[in-house]
Design a protein around this motif. Structure first.
Motif, PDB file in Angstrom:
ATOM      1  N   GLY A 115      -5.514   3.815 -11.584  1.00 15.23           N
ATOM      2  CA  GLY A 115      -6.594   3.397 -10.683  1.00 15.23           C
ATOM      3  C   GLY A 115      -6.188   3.452  -9.221  1.00 15.23           C
ATOM      4  N   GLY A 116      -5.100   4.151  -8.956  1.00 18.73           N
ATOM      5  CA  GLY A 116      -4.632   4.266  -7.576  1.00 18.73           C
ATOM      6  C   GLY A 116      -5.355   5.366  -6.826  1.00 18.73           C
ATOM      7  N   GLU A 117      -4.858   5.632  -5.604  1.00 21.63           N
ATOM      8  CA  GLU A 117      -5.518   6.605  -4.741  1.00 21.63           C
ATOM      9  C   GLU A 117      -4.469   7.399  -3.982  1.00 21.63           C
ATOM     10  OE1 GLU A 117      -9.001   6.413  -1.314  1.00 21.63           O
ATOM     11  OE2 GLU A 117      -7.737   4.649  -1.686  1.00 21.63           O
ATOM     12  N   ILE A 118      -4.699   8.706  -3.834  1.00 24.63           N
ATOM     13  CA  ILE A 118      -3.786   9.551  -3.056  1.00 24.63           C
ATOM     14  C   ILE A 118      -4.593  10.178  -1.931  1.00 24.63           C
ATOM     15  CG2 ILE A 118      -2.271  11.564  -3.110  1.00 24.63           C
ATOM     16  CD1 ILE A 118      -1.979  10.958  -6.182  1.00 24.63           C
ATOM     17  N   ILE A 119      -4.134   9.962  -0.697  1.00 21.75           N
ATOM     18  CA  ILE A 119      -4.850  10.548   0.439  1.00 21.75           C
ATOM     19  C   ILE A 119      -3.925  11.445   1.257  1.00 21.75           C
ATOM     20  CG2 ILE A 119      -6.536   8.661   0.603  1.00 21.75           C
ATOM     21  CD1 ILE A 119      -4.948   7.655   3.070  1.00 21.75           C
ATOM     22  N   THR A 120      -4.535  12.281   2.079  1.00 25.24           N
ATOM     23  CA  THR A 120      -3.756  13.186   2.927  1.00 25.24           C
ATOM     24  C   THR A 120      -3.612  12.570   4.317  1.00 25.24           C
ATOM     25  OG1 THR A 120      -5.784  14.336   3.490  1.00 25.24           O
ATOM     26  CG2 THR A 120      -4.473  15.252   1.698  1.00 25.24           C
ATOM     27  N   PHE A 121      -2.780  13.197   5.151  1.00 28.56           N
ATOM     28  CA  PHE A 121      -2.521  12.623   6.473  1.00 28.56           C
ATOM     29  C   PHE A 121      -3.729  12.693   7.410  1.00 28.56           C
ATOM     30  CE2 PHE A 121       1.875  12.542   5.210  1.00 28.56           C
ATOM     31  CZ  PHE A 121       2.339  11.419   5.869  1.00 28.56           C
ATOM     32  N   ASP A 122      -4.609  13.702   7.219  1.00 32.28           N
ATOM     33  CA  ASP A 122      -5.804  13.745   8.074  1.00 32.28           C
ATOM     34  C   ASP A 122      -6.782  12.639   7.694  1.00 32.28           C
ATOM     35  OD1 ASP A 122      -7.699  16.279   6.391  1.00 32.28           O
ATOM     36  OD2 ASP A 122      -5.765  15.452   5.817  1.00 32.28           O
ATOM     37  N   GLN A 123      -6.822  12.291   6.387  1.00 30.68           N
ATOM     38  CA  GLN A 123      -7.647  11.159   5.953  1.00 30.68           C
ATOM     39  C   GLN A 123      -7.066   9.847   6.474  1.00 30.68           C
ATOM     40  OE1 GLN A 123      -7.250  12.286   1.830  1.00 30.68           O
ATOM     41  NE2 GLN A 123      -9.453  12.574   1.620  1.00 30.68           N
ATOM     42  N   LEU A 124      -5.740   9.768   6.482  1.00 29.41           N
ATOM     43  CA  LEU A 124      -5.076   8.562   6.992  1.00 29.41           C
ATOM     44  C   LEU A 124      -5.371   8.378   8.482  1.00 29.41           C
ATOM     45  CD1 LEU A 124      -2.921   6.277   6.342  1.00 29.41           C
ATOM     46  CD2 LEU A 124      -1.288   7.786   7.430  1.00 29.41           C
ATOM     47  N   ALA A 125      -5.400   9.480   9.224  1.00 30.39           N
ATOM     48  CA  ALA A 125      -5.663   9.411  10.666  1.00 30.39           C
ATOM     49  C   ALA A 125      -7.053   8.834  10.941  1.00 30.39           C
ATOM     50  CB  ALA A 125      -5.527  10.788  11.286  1.00 30.39           C
ATOM     51  N   LEU A 126      -8.014   9.138  10.063  1.00 26.03           N
ATOM     52  CA  LEU A 126      -9.366   8.583  10.229  1.00 26.03           C
ATOM     53  C   LEU A 126      -9.403   7.110   9.813  1.00 26.03           C
ATOM     54  CD1 LEU A 126     -11.469  11.516   8.761  1.00 26.03           C
ATOM     55  CD2 LEU A 126     -11.409  10.800  11.141  1.00 26.03           C
ATOM     56  N   ARG A 127      -8.661   6.784   8.748  1.00 24.56           N
ATOM     57  CA  ARG A 127      -8.670   5.421   8.222  1.00 24.56           C
ATOM     58  C   ARG A 127      -7.864   4.454   9.080  1.00 24.56           C
ATOM     59  NH1 ARG A 127      -7.882   4.771   1.743  1.00 24.56           N
ATOM     60  NH2 ARG A 127      -9.216   6.543   1.327  1.00 24.56           N
ATOM     61  N   ALA A 128      -6.670   4.906   9.464  1.00 26.84           N
ATOM     62  CA  ALA A 128      -5.758   4.025  10.214  1.00 26.84           C
ATOM     63  C   ALA A 128      -5.148   4.801  11.383  1.00 26.84           C
ATOM     64  CB  ALA A 128      -4.668   3.507   9.282  1.00 26.84           C
ATOM     65  N   PRO A 129      -5.936   5.010  12.461  1.00 26.95           N
ATOM     66  CA  PRO A 129      -5.420   5.819  13.572  1.00 26.95           C
ATOM     67  C   PRO A 129      -4.192   5.210  14.246  1.00 26.95           C
ATOM     68  CG  PRO A 129      -7.591   4.929  14.088  1.00 26.95           C
ATOM     69  CD  PRO A 129      -7.319   4.583  12.676  1.00 26.95           C
ATOM     70  N   LYS A 130      -4.004   3.891  14.088  1.00 29.21           N
ATOM     71  CA  LYS A 130      -2.816   3.262  14.684  1.00 29.21           C
ATOM     72  C   LYS A 130      -1.826   2.820  13.617  1.00 29.21           C
ATOM     73  CE  LYS A 130      -4.936   1.469  18.882  1.00 29.21           C
ATOM     74  NZ  LYS A 130      -5.195   0.228  19.624  1.00 29.21           N
ATOM     75  N   GLY A 131      -2.090   3.210  12.367  1.00 23.94           N
ATOM     76  CA  GLY A 131      -1.177   2.838  11.282  1.00 23.94           C
ATOM     77  C   GLY A 131      -1.366   1.411  10.808  1.00 23.94           C
ATOM     78  N   GLN A 132      -2.601   0.883  10.933  1.00 21.03           N
ATOM     79  CA  GLN A 132      -2.850  -0.488  10.470  1.00 21.03           C
ATOM     80  C   GLN A 132      -2.785  -0.537   8.941  1.00 21.03           C
ATOM     81  OE1 GLN A 132      -4.839   1.656  12.115  1.00 21.03           O
ATOM     82  NE2 GLN A 132      -6.598   0.634  12.991  1.00 21.03           N
ATOM     83  N   ASN A 133      -2.265  -1.621   8.420  1.00 22.63           N
ATOM     84  CA  ASN A 133      -2.167  -1.833   6.961  1.00 22.63           C
ATOM     85  C   ASN A 133      -1.438  -0.710   6.234  1.00 22.63           C
ATOM     86  OD1 ASN A 133      -3.263  -4.372   6.555  1.00 22.63           O
ATOM     87  ND2 ASN A 133      -5.345  -3.582   6.656  1.00 22.63           N
ATOM     88  N   THR A 134      -0.377  -0.201   6.835  1.00 23.01           N
ATOM     89  CA  THR A 134       0.410   0.839   6.166  1.00 23.01           C
ATOM     90  C   THR A 134       1.865   0.397   6.066  1.00 23.01           C
ATOM     91  OG1 THR A 134       0.884   1.950   8.250  1.00 23.01           O
ATOM     92  CG2 THR A 134      -1.019   2.739   7.028  1.00 23.01           C
ATOM     93  N   VAL A 135       2.560   0.954   5.099  1.00 22.03           N
ATOM     94  CA  VAL A 135       4.005   0.735   4.967  1.00 22.03           C
ATOM     95  C   VAL A 135       4.639   2.121   4.970  1.00 22.03           C
ATOM     96  CG1 VAL A 135       5.855  -0.202   3.531  1.00 22.03           C
ATOM     97  CG2 VAL A 135       3.657  -1.349   3.617  1.00 22.03           C
TER      98      VAL A 135
END
Length: 186
Positions: A115-135
């Motif tokens: 039930g997990g999720e795999i995203i790409t770096f361009d999707q990450l840039a839209l979701r967390a442009p400043k790296g919020q909630n990331t490890v």
């Protein structure tokens, strides 16, 4: 004054990836913009890691990700600038959100099944442009076999470097300097 030999002054820090991979170059364009226009150090680190050689973008196993993410809540996104690999020793995979350059087939199957999720770096840039909630995680760089041979020469006192030996048997570099009863033990 002294006329210096300027052709010897090569700056060794990377300003762009050595690779001609179109997708990596597009990500570099994106993160170069984000690193310049946001004050977040996260984007600068991602950009620097995109420049790295494959040797420095070491693969990271699922087991290590699960172990590292235990101390964080499950809605955080694990970010790996490199490959995520499967680990058969890991019995059950929790629900994970992963952003990586590449995920192997086995690992992808297990993450999505849980039930997990795999995203790409361009999707990450839209979701967390400043790296919020990331490890941000990295694979173990010194796990390469070649790394075991580096350091002070084998046989030198306090050296733990692995010798380049033809075969690992009793007759091969196991006597003097390796045992107390044969001269000395280094």
């Amino acid at each position: 004054g002294i006329d210096l030999d300027h052709n010897k002054f090569k700056k060794t820090v990377r300003k762009e990836p050595e690779s001609n991979n179109v997708y990596i170059r597009l990500l570099v364009k994106l993160y170069r913009f984000l690193a310049r226009r946001t004050e977040s150090p996260f984007n600068k680190v991602i950009l620097k890691r995109l420049f790295m050689s494959r040797r420095h973008r070491a693969p990271l196993s699922l087991a290590r990700i699960v172990r590292k993410m235990k101390s964080y809540d499950s809605n955080k996104v694990t970010v790996v600038v490199g490959t995520v690999t499967n680990d058969v020793r890991l019995l059950n995979v929790p629900k994970l959100k992963i952003c990586a350059l590449h995920v192997t087939e086995g690992a992808r199957e297990r993450i999505l099944k849980a039930g997990g999720e795999i995203i790409t770096f361009d999707q990450l840039a839209l979701r967390a442009p400043k790296g919020q909630n990331t490890v941000l995680l990295q694979g173990p760089r010194h796990a390469r076999e070649a790394q075991k041979h580096f350091g002070p020469a084998p046989g030198v006192p306090h050296s733990h470097a692995k010798p380049y030996v033809r075969s690992k048997g009793r007759k091969f570099e196991k006597a003097r300097g390796r045992r107390r009863n044969c001269g000395y033990r280094a």
